[in-house]
Design a protein around this motif. Structure first.
Motif: not given
Length: 273
Positions: A203-221
């Motif tokens: 659903l979210f498409g977040w990277n599972r092999s390395g870091g993904d900056l979208r996760v923290a941005h998602f939480l912030g929003i």
């Protein structure tokens, strides 16, 4: 053929939403309707971006995200006094959401129709300028939380508990500070992934092999939804406990968001393979 009637609760919530801020409510619902259309396009349009993702995935995500953002703001209008809902801060909030959200979405949809990336696309002068403008309008969109927080904080609706007002205002401010700051950092990079790339969160498409900056941005929003929900959940406690839960919850939410950001910067996935 018989049609399914809406329940009284559904009718009441929709009517209340439209009464609080009709323009933003219609805008948000329209975006969710368009998201259903781009979801269908994912099934019938096989084109993929260089990342291997269908061209209509990003438009769908952004239509849903900005749609929910607009609907949240429309609902929050009800937390200001009725006579203030047409005030300058509130009209500014509406304008920023409509202009900022629409610019972003139009460019994202256009790029998808051409089979091209919208974000991190600086392959030509045109795309560099449009990407910079998209970032500017994203700041305006997130900045819409500030006049809304100002009006609700100064002139809240009568009978609204002070602790709940505080939760709404803090949530809006965290959305601007965390969502805006982390989104700005991410947009200044060459991509949202840090380190190795591979696998993704459904659903979210977040990277599972390395870091993904979208996760923290998602939480912030989504701080603007998280804090009021917390306040509602503890609404039956004593005033002292409610305040403690809201202050502690806001602090913990900010700390977790920044910790997730630090984890991404270090190239570590939130949900490793």
């Amino acid at each position: 053929m018989a049609t399914m009637a809406r329940t009284p609760v559904e009718r009441t919530m929709l009517a209340e939403l439209l009464e609080r801020q009709r323009t933003l409510a219609i805008y948000g619902l329209t975006l969710l309707g368009l998201a259903a259309g781009t979801l269908v396009l994912q099934a019938i349009d096989p084109r993929l971006l260089d990342s291997g993702v269908n061209v209509w995935v990003k438009p769908t995500k952004f239509l849903v995200s900005i749609g929910i953002f607009a609907l949240t703001a429309a609902w929050f209008f009800g937390y200001a006094r009725p006579e203030r809902r047409r005030s300058l801060p509130m009209r500014t909030t509406t304008l920023l959401i409509l202009v900022g959200g629409s610019f972003e979405l139009l460019y994202i949809l256009w790029q998808a129709s051409q089979g091209l990336e919208s974000h991190f696309n600086t392959g030509s002068l045109f795309h560099t300028i449009m990407y910079a403008l998209m970032g500017l309008f994203a700041v305006l969109l997130v900045g819409s939380t500030l006049p809304l927080a100002w009006e609700i904080g100064r002139r809240p609706a009568t009978r609204l508990p002070r602790d709940y007002v505080a939760a709404v205002v803090i949530g809006l401010l965290l959305t601007f500070l965390l969502g805006g700051m982390l989104g700005g950092y991410m947009s200044s990079q060459t991509g949202h992934a840090v380190g190795a790339q591979g696998g993704h969160v459904p659903l979210f498409g977040w990277n599972r092999s390395g870091g993904d900056l979208r996760v923290a941005h998602f939480l912030g929003i989504h701080a603007e939804q998280a804090l009021p929900i917390l306040a509602a959940l503890v609404g039956g406690l004593s005033a002292r406990l409610r305040w403690a839960a809201i202050v502690g919850g806001a602090s913990a939410y900010a700390a977790v968001t920044l910790a997730v950001f630090a984890q991404a910067i270090a190239g570590r996935p939130l949900l490793p393979l």
